[in-house]
Design a protein around this motif. Structure first.
Motif, mmCIF file in Angstrom:
data_model
loop_
_atom_site.group_PDB
_atom_site.id
_atom_site.type_symbol
_atom_site.label_atom_id
_atom_site.label_comp_id
_atom_site.label_asym_id
_atom_site.label_seq_id
_atom_site.Cartn_x
_atom_site.Cartn_y
_atom_site.Cartn_z
ATOM 1 N N UNK B 42 0.838 -1.205 0.000
ATOM 2 C CA UNK B 42 0.000 0.000 0.000
ATOM 3 C C UNK B 42 0.871 1.252 0.000
ATOM 4 N N UNK B 43 0.478 2.221 -0.795
ATOM 5 C CA UNK B 43 1.124 3.529 -0.869
ATOM 6 C C UNK B 43 0.353 4.447 0.083
ATOM 7 N N UNK B 135 2.089 13.559 -5.021
ATOM 8 C CA UNK B 135 2.034 12.090 -5.136
ATOM 9 C C UNK B 135 0.879 11.606 -6.016
ATOM 10 N N UNK B 136 -0.167 12.439 -6.195
ATOM 11 C CA UNK B 136 -1.345 12.041 -6.963
ATOM 12 C C UNK B 136 -0.986 11.545 -8.358
ATOM 13 N N UNK B 137 -0.041 12.201 -8.979
ATOM 14 C CA UNK B 137 0.310 11.899 -10.377
ATOM 15 C C UNK B 137 1.231 10.702 -10.546
ATOM 16 N N UNK B 138 1.774 10.201 -9.435
ATOM 17 C CA UNK B 138 2.807 9.176 -9.549
ATOM 18 C C UNK B 138 2.461 7.886 -8.816
ATOM 19 N N UNK B 144 -2.717 -0.982 -3.325
ATOM 20 C CA UNK B 144 -3.678 0.010 -2.861
ATOM 21 C C UNK B 144 -3.002 1.368 -2.671
ATOM 22 N N UNK B 145 -3.821 2.393 -2.754
ATOM 23 C CA UNK B 145 -3.349 3.750 -2.439
ATOM 24 C C UNK B 145 -4.281 4.341 -1.384
ATOM 25 N N UNK B 146 -3.677 4.857 -0.324
ATOM 26 C CA UNK B 146 -4.409 5.375 0.817
ATOM 27 C C UNK B 146 -4.061 6.863 0.968
ATOM 28 N N UNK B 147 -5.035 7.698 1.325
ATOM 29 C CA UNK B 147 -4.746 9.100 1.668
ATOM 30 C C UNK B 147 -5.098 9.323 3.123
ATOM 31 N N UNK B 148 -4.188 9.914 3.884
ATOM 32 C CA UNK B 148 -4.435 10.216 5.290
ATOM 33 C C UNK B 148 -4.469 11.731 5.486
ATOM 34 N N UNK B 167 -7.870 9.519 -6.927
ATOM 35 C CA UNK B 167 -6.928 8.473 -7.332
ATOM 36 C C UNK B 167 -6.652 7.433 -6.258
ATOM 37 N N UNK B 168 -7.148 7.659 -5.051
ATOM 38 C CA UNK B 168 -6.857 6.740 -3.951
ATOM 39 C C UNK B 168 -8.011 5.752 -3.751
ATOM 40 N N UNK B 169 -7.689 4.598 -3.175
ATOM 41 C CA UNK B 169 -8.728 3.600 -2.914
ATOM 42 C C UNK B 169 -9.538 3.932 -1.671
#
Lengths: 222, 222
Positions: B42-43, B135-138, B144-148, B167-169
């Motif tokens: 996960x990113x 980070x959104x573009x890369x 998975x991609x997580x945003x905190x 763009x995040x899951x």
């Protein structure tokens, strides 16, 4: 794959040097334009959610109470939330969206200044996009550069982002009223900032309690 | 001066397209490499100071208690503060400094993966550089991609940074224990996130109280 990526990297770096030189050139142009119209100015950088907008509103009122004509350029990636907050607070504002970029640059500010009657302004706040990385490289041509962080973000902010703190005239630690609820070592932030800047003092501020705001306004006028 | 800056802009955009395509290519490569070794990943993106490191430590313990072998790649612009926090917490970690860049990219992760014995890992956290723009573009090639984000940052975070949330899951709202002390409208954040993602639910979390952490771990394993 590896090789092709390396080629990209090198091209990217030479492009970057070019862009930075052009930005410095345009920053000087902006500075002359602002000075020529008698406008004092500050670039307000800082983390997302550190309270940049709230601080600028409080400082604007302070300056307006002293008879100064204040305006704010509200920079953001998208939307006009900050712009609307300034308008609602009675602070004259202009919206400046970067679209995707993580920072304002001198070229964007140059265009924005074209749309503003500078003769009617004494003090201009430029609120940059919220993060501690990108804006560091792009001076806008303002008199001063300020960095705003908050006590809720932990005590490693200065160590992690040396460039922006070195390049700013003053760093402000907002939300001091919340410090007692956090496991944040304010002394460490102060020490890191002193060490990085050759002895400068971090300014503790609280929009809620008013702590430090008058001192900050005095700094901007000094 | 204006004209020269425009030329820069056009060159910059075409370079960017090229870099993004190369990144996607390398992200696919990373994904195959991780999958090939049976590593889930996960990113973890998010604002500076939102608590990414603290959340990863808690999730790591949860996964380790279940017998999974966990590792973290700690990405930052400078320093190794996060790396040291992971080590001190008994979580196996690798440091990855970007130098100046405001985000990790698939190329940097590719190199980092070369130094890690993937056969000895079941779950990999990649902690990205703190901000809601770059980070959104890369994408890095993680599962998975997580945003905190955190409740101390105000309630306009989602509206201001649509790309990273789209763009995040999953998006996580940390520091819920501090929400009562803030003038933050959590309902508005939820609404904005639902509207932007076609009905997804923002996950409220608190590292301090433990709220939401088990649910988040389940999501990563699902």
């Amino acid at each position: 794959m590896r090789k092709s990526a390396s080629v990209h990297k090198i091209t990217h770096i030479s492009m970057e040097t070019d862009v930075l030189a052009e930005n410095r050139h345009l920053a000087e142009h902006n500075h002359e334009k602002l000075k020529g119209s008698g406008v004092r100015s500050v670039d307000v950088m800082g983390t997302t959610g550190a309270g940049k907008t709230a601080i600028i509103i409080r400082l604007s009122r302070f300056l307006m109470d002293r008879g100064l004509r204040v305006a704010v350029i509200a920079g953001d990636v998208a939307g006009q939330d900050d712009y609307e907050r300034f308008q609602a607070a009675g602070v004259r504002a202009f919206n400046l969206s970067t679209g995707k970029e993580c920072h304002l640059d001198a070229h964007l500010l140059d265009h924005a200044l074209d749309d503003i009657d500078l003769a009617g302004i004494d003090f201009l706040f430029v609120e940059n996009v919220g993060n501690l990385v990108c804006p560091a490289d792009f001076p806008l041509g303002t008199d001063r550069r300020l960095v705003v962080i908050s006590a809720t973000e932990g005590d490693d902010m200065v160590r992690k982002h040396p460039m922006i703190f070195q390049g700013a005239d003053l760093a402000v630690l907002n939300k001091m009223d919340l410090a007692p609820y956090m496991e944040v070592d304010v002394g460490r932030l102060r020490e890191d900032y002193r060490g990085l800047t050759g002895g400068k003092e971090l300014l503790p501020v609280s929009v809620r309690s008013g702590e430090g705001l008058e001192e900050l306004a005095e700094f901007l006028l000094s």
